[in-house]
Design an enzyme around this catalytic site. Structure first.
Site, PDB file in Angstrom:
ATOM      1  N   CYS A  22       0.808  -1.223   0.000  1.00  0.00           N
ATOM      2  CA  CYS A  22       0.000   0.000   0.000  1.00  0.00           C
ATOM      3  C   CYS A  22       0.839   1.271   0.000  1.00  0.00           C
ATOM      4  O   CYS A  22       0.298   2.372   0.004  1.00  0.00           O
ATOM      5  CB  CYS A  22      -0.954  -0.030   1.175  1.00  0.00           C
ATOM      6  SG  CYS A  22      -1.840  -1.595   1.224  1.00  0.00           S
TER       7      CYS A  22
ATOM      8  N   HIS B 294      -2.500   7.988   6.168  1.00  0.00           N
ATOM      9  CA  HIS B 294      -2.884   6.772   5.447  1.00  0.00           C
ATOM     10  C   HIS B 294      -4.310   6.408   5.869  1.00  0.00           C
ATOM     11  O   HIS B 294      -5.124   6.062   5.029  1.00  0.00           O
ATOM     12  CB  HIS B 294      -1.885   5.673   5.799  1.00  0.00           C
ATOM     13  CG  HIS B 294      -2.019   4.434   4.972  1.00  0.00           C
ATOM     14  ND1 HIS B 294      -1.997   4.444   3.604  1.00  0.00           N
ATOM     15  CD2 HIS B 294      -2.175   3.125   5.328  1.00  0.00           C
ATOM     16  CE1 HIS B 294      -2.125   3.208   3.150  1.00  0.00           C
ATOM     17  NE2 HIS B 294      -2.233   2.388   4.183  1.00  0.00           N
TER      18      HIS B 294
ATOM     19  N   HIS C 162      -9.712   2.381  -0.063  1.00  0.00           N
ATOM     20  CA  HIS C 162      -8.284   2.083  -0.051  1.00  0.00           C
ATOM     21  C   HIS C 162      -7.904   1.508  -1.410  1.00  0.00           C
ATOM     22  O   HIS C 162      -8.258   0.390  -1.748  1.00  0.00           O
ATOM     23  CB  HIS C 162      -7.959   1.097   1.063  1.00  0.00           C
ATOM     24  CG  HIS C 162      -6.480   0.925   1.269  1.00  0.00           C
ATOM     25  ND1 HIS C 162      -5.541   1.567   0.483  1.00  0.00           N
ATOM     26  CD2 HIS C 162      -5.778   0.195   2.162  1.00  0.00           C
ATOM     27  CE1 HIS C 162      -4.325   1.230   0.890  1.00  0.00           C
ATOM     28  NE2 HIS C 162      -4.443   0.401   1.903  1.00  0.00           N
TER      29      HIS C 162
END
Lengths: 376, 400, 84
Positions: free
Chosen positions: B160, B293, B326
């Protein structure tokens, strides 16, 4: 700035450790031949040369390895060997890790799909999913070797290795890490063997699964990992030589630059139809692919061999059957000039190329590599 | 240490559930309530539905016109096209300079076509088309091929963090003179395989995600791509283009802790942020906000809140995941372009999905849009394997 | 095979404890932390395995925390919920 190659770790179908690979070079072989016949390939598949990672257990507890898949084990073993070869088994907490993989954890990826196909969507295994991500080997390396500096994984098929090396050199230049473990890893799986089989039958490989072979009757599909510990060039140091440059580009727009005195190592057994005519005519060209086999990160193995060449200042002859040029022994007489530079060249059928140039360092003698820590 | 020359961002592109282009995505961030829905392109059998942030079907059809390219690669190409247009680079001019491409992805570098594998497993010869498509869809190569570029070309796959790492790596290219222009960002499509994987990990919410909220219960997957065009500040001036932003720093560090869980102390994140900020001692006082994040998982948000409280106490932060989902390999890039937009607007949005402060956390995100003070922002990314990446961005305008 | 024996086999085989036999896992030893040393990833893997082998669903990690205390606790949790 140049990067010093301080240690090398290799794991392949030929065995384990740079000393094993060096012995093969000195003995002119053997080529990897001990093919495992894959099970469960009713649709046809190619055999391959498997790697053995059992001696990882001499280094790490079985408990800490329990969730690690074959790809990560192969990478971790090669990375640990590179630290041992550099007599730096403890490593450095700020060491960077740059990993290349052409296809990633293909076995685990398909094993994960197996759990879905067998037990339904709700039966998907989270452990397999986590290990199937491309950066799993780099993560396991940072955990097991305590290398907590910058950490990246790159994937661009057969260009992956030179891409990772360019990142490692960049980190050293920028001072992001005092040393970098850079390497490549790829594994075989039945689906890959099957695809190879199909592509080679249709002579389609050059366009799609390169560097899988088109030029050979029989591919030497391999798996394995190769890692290097690199440091910025400064005194005192020991090791194999230095990375002078890492280039990439695309033919015909860009032109790879070969130093005059360099020998060129090519991993082109696989698609020499396209690459061979593009090589400069006035350089000595050798191909050692037969010793380590065909895999996306094969260029890393060429760099390992080139490291040995520049440290010893000599070439090693290759029996003719690879299709590579035979290097006659006369070339290595004592009067022959020492080889100071070696280029590893990788050209894809589409014209993308990577070029790594290594040079010897006069103060690195043939015996400057730290000995005694090697486990073979 | 002397601060390195600034790297200018001359164009930005973005496509995700929040919108078909960059301006729309920014607008959504400040105006719309998040609305994730069950996946429409595939079905999966789970006791509960886990909503996702999909790109609208009509937008996807429009940009994914070539069958031999994966959706991921097509998203990357489309975001690159937007960004190049924004930067005023036409293909002809671009071909005269050395242009690098650095793209982050996760789905885009994994060959996991389910239909292909199901056929293979059943003992029937599978059509090799999905394999060919995979081999022609490496995200960075797809961009380089589309625009006929010849500079360095890298596809990063660092879970990620990939998108942030790609922008950071390209920043280094420009600083090091490795190329004249860099196209950098990330792309990932929503896939049934990752959907099942994240549900198996029990970190997807069955409701819209609630980053940093007391009741947060996991993430919502999304999809998309974002790209920044990076150039040396000197070339930007020569080309007389307005700077959209500047990339001033980048840090990457590994936790070396666990395959899926972040280090609870955030040691890797602290080192990555420290490396980013070390370039200039005066940096800290200029930081206006942090684009976190903030995925909405228990662990991620806890680590981030602790680290932010320790490193940048009182500095406002927010998560954009409540508007974009996400997007994995694209997440760091989408977050970076949105952070740049916030710097230029002088305001940051409320952190979508945040309603109730978590008493366990020492710091809380923004609840409503607010004005900012300062011209710098951090954009943080954390990923599987203990990956951490932090970017330091500066508002467009002068380059000091 | 009784639930406890089956559970121990699942732990050894599915969580890849090469250095352990099912018989070596004690019924009352904590599965996580200082006991067997399982972690968050093992926990979610166990959820999938228990669903697969026993048809018992562990809905979330709050429920899991109670169930995963030991083999004894987990066996009791499963026994109460076994589908007929």
């Amino acid at each position: 700035m140049k990067a010093v190659i301080r240690g090398i770790g290799v794991v392949g179908g030929f065995g384990t450790g740079i000393s094993t690979l060096e012995k093969i070079l000195m003995d002119h072989g053997p080529f990897i031949e001990s093919f495992a016949v894959p099970d469960g390939q009713p649709l046809g598949g190619e055999p391959y040369a498997p790697v053995d990672t059992r001696n990882l257990k001499e280094r790490f507890s079985p408990r800490s390895l329990r969730r690690m898949d074959h790809l990560s084990r192969t990478a971790l073993l090669a990375a640990a060997l590179a630290l041992e070869d550099a007599a730096d088994p403890g490593g450095n907490a700020d060491t960077g890790v740059a990993v290349a993989s052409g296809y990633g954890a293909v076995r685990t990826t398909f094993a994960f799909l197996d759990t879905i196909l067998e037990a339904g969507d709700a039966g998907a295994s989270p452990t397999l999913f986590s290990n199937s991500v491309l950066n799993a080997p780099a993560a396991h390396i940072s955990m097991h070797l305590g290398a907590r500096g910058p950490n990246l994984t790159v994937s661009r098929f057969e260009m992956s290795f030179s891409d990772a090396l360019s990142i490692a050199v960049q980190w050293l230049e920028e001072g992001r890490a005092p040393s970098v473990l850079v390497g490549g890893v790829d594994e075989w799986c039945p689906v890959l063997g099957h695809c190879h089989h199909r592509f080679s039958k249709t002579r389609d490989a050059a366009a799609f699964l390169s560097p899988f072979c088109t030029g050979l009757e029989r591919a030497r599909i391999a798996e394995g990992a190769v890692f290097f510990l690199l440091s910025p060039e400064m005194e005192p140091a020991s090791g194999y030589g230095v990375v002078e440059s890492v280039e990439s580009g695309r033919l015909p727009r860009d032109t790879p630059t070969f130093p005059k005195d360099a020998v060129i190592l090519t991993g082109i057994d696989s698609h020499r139809d396209s690459a061979r005519p593009r090589l400069p005519g006035d350089h000595r060209v050798v191909d050692y692919t037969g010793y380590y086999g065909t895999l996306p990160v094969g260029m890393g193995f060429d760099m390992a061999i080139a490291s040995v060449i520049v440290r010893r200042g000599r070439l090693f002859s290759v029996p003719d059957s690879t299709g590579g040029e035979t290097v006659v022994d006369g070339f290595q007489t004592e009067k022959a000039p020492k080889i100071r530079r070696a280029c590893c060249l990788n050209i894809t059928p589409s014209g993308a190329y990577g070029l790594i140039t290594l040079a010897s360092r006069p103060d690195f003698s043939e015996n400057s590599r730290p000995q005694g820590l090697m486990k073979s | 240490m002397k601060a390195p020359a600034p790297v200018a961002v001359t164009g930005m592109g973005c496509i995700c559930a929040a919108g078909k282009d960059f301006p729309t995505c920014v607008q959504t961030l400040f105006s719309k309530d998040p609305d994730p829905k069950p996946p429409s392109r595939f079905t999966a059998r789970h006791p509960e539905t886990h909503p996702v942030f999909e790109i609208e079907a009509s937008i996807l059809t429009h940009l994914h016109s070539r069958e031999d390219l994966s959706i991921t690669a097509a998203l990357g190409v489309a975001a690159a096209r937007q960004a190049l247009e924004d930067a005023g680079w036409d293909p002809e001019a671009l071909s005269r300079v050395r242009t690098g491409v650095c793209m982050g992805t996760t789905v885009g570098s994994t060959m996991n076509d389910e239909a292909f594998y199901r056929t293979y497993r059943s003992g029937t010869l599978p059509d090799l088309f999905p394999v060919r498509r995979f081999l022609s869809s490496n995200p960075a190569e797809a961009v380089a091929r589309t625009f006929d570029l010849s500079g360095p070309c890298l596809t990063l796959s660092n879970a990620c963090c990939s998108g942030a790492d790609a922008i950071g790596t390209a920043m280094s290219w420009i600083r090091g003179g490795i190329c004249d222009v860099a196209i950098a960002g990330g792309a990932d499509e929503l896939s049934r395989v990752t959907y099942n994987g994240f549900i198996a990990l029990m970190i997807t919410d069955t409701r819209p995600c609630r980053p940093f909220d007391r009741d947060r219960n996991g993430l919502n997957l999304g999809e998309g791509a974002a790209v920044m065009i990076l150039e040396p500040e000197t070339s930007r001036r020569v080309r007389k283009r307005a700077p959209r932003a500047f990339v001033l720093g980048y840090g990457s560090a590994a936790d070396g802790y666990h395959l899926t869980a972040p280090d609870p102390d955030g040691a890797g994140l602290r080192r990555a942020a420290g490396h980013t900020l070390s370039a200039d001692g005066k940096t800290l006082s200029r930081i206006a906000f942090v684009a976190a994040h903030g995925t909405g998982t228990k662990d991620n948000d806890a680590v981030e809140a602790r680290v932010l409280d320790a490193l940048l106490p009182g500095i406002p932060f927010f998560s954009t995941k409540g508007h974009t989902g996400h997007t994995l390999g694209a997440a760091g890039a989408i977050q970076a372009v949105l952070a740049a937009a916030c710097l230029n607007r002088g305001t940051i949005p409320g952190s979508a999905g945040f309603f109730t402060p978590d008493p366990q956390l020492p710091a809380h995100p923004t609840r409503h849009p607010q004005k900012i003070r300062g011209d710098l922002a951090l954009s943080e990314s954390l990923g599987f394997g203990g990956a951490n990446a932090v970017l330091l961005l500066k508002r467009g305008g002068d380059s000091s | 095979m009784d639930i406890k024996t089956k559970l121990k086999t699942i732990i050894v085989e599915e969580l890849n404890f090469e250095d352990l036999t099912p018989a070596e896992i004690l019924n009352d030893v904590p599965l996580f932390g200082d006991g067997l040393g399982l972690d968050s990833l093992d926990a979610v893997e166990l959820v999938v395995q228990i669903q697969k082998h026993f048809g018992v669903k562990i809905k979330n990690m709050e429920e899991g925390r109670t169930a995963f205390q030991s083999v004894n606790a987990l066996a009791a949790f499963i026994a109460e919920r076994l589908p007929e």
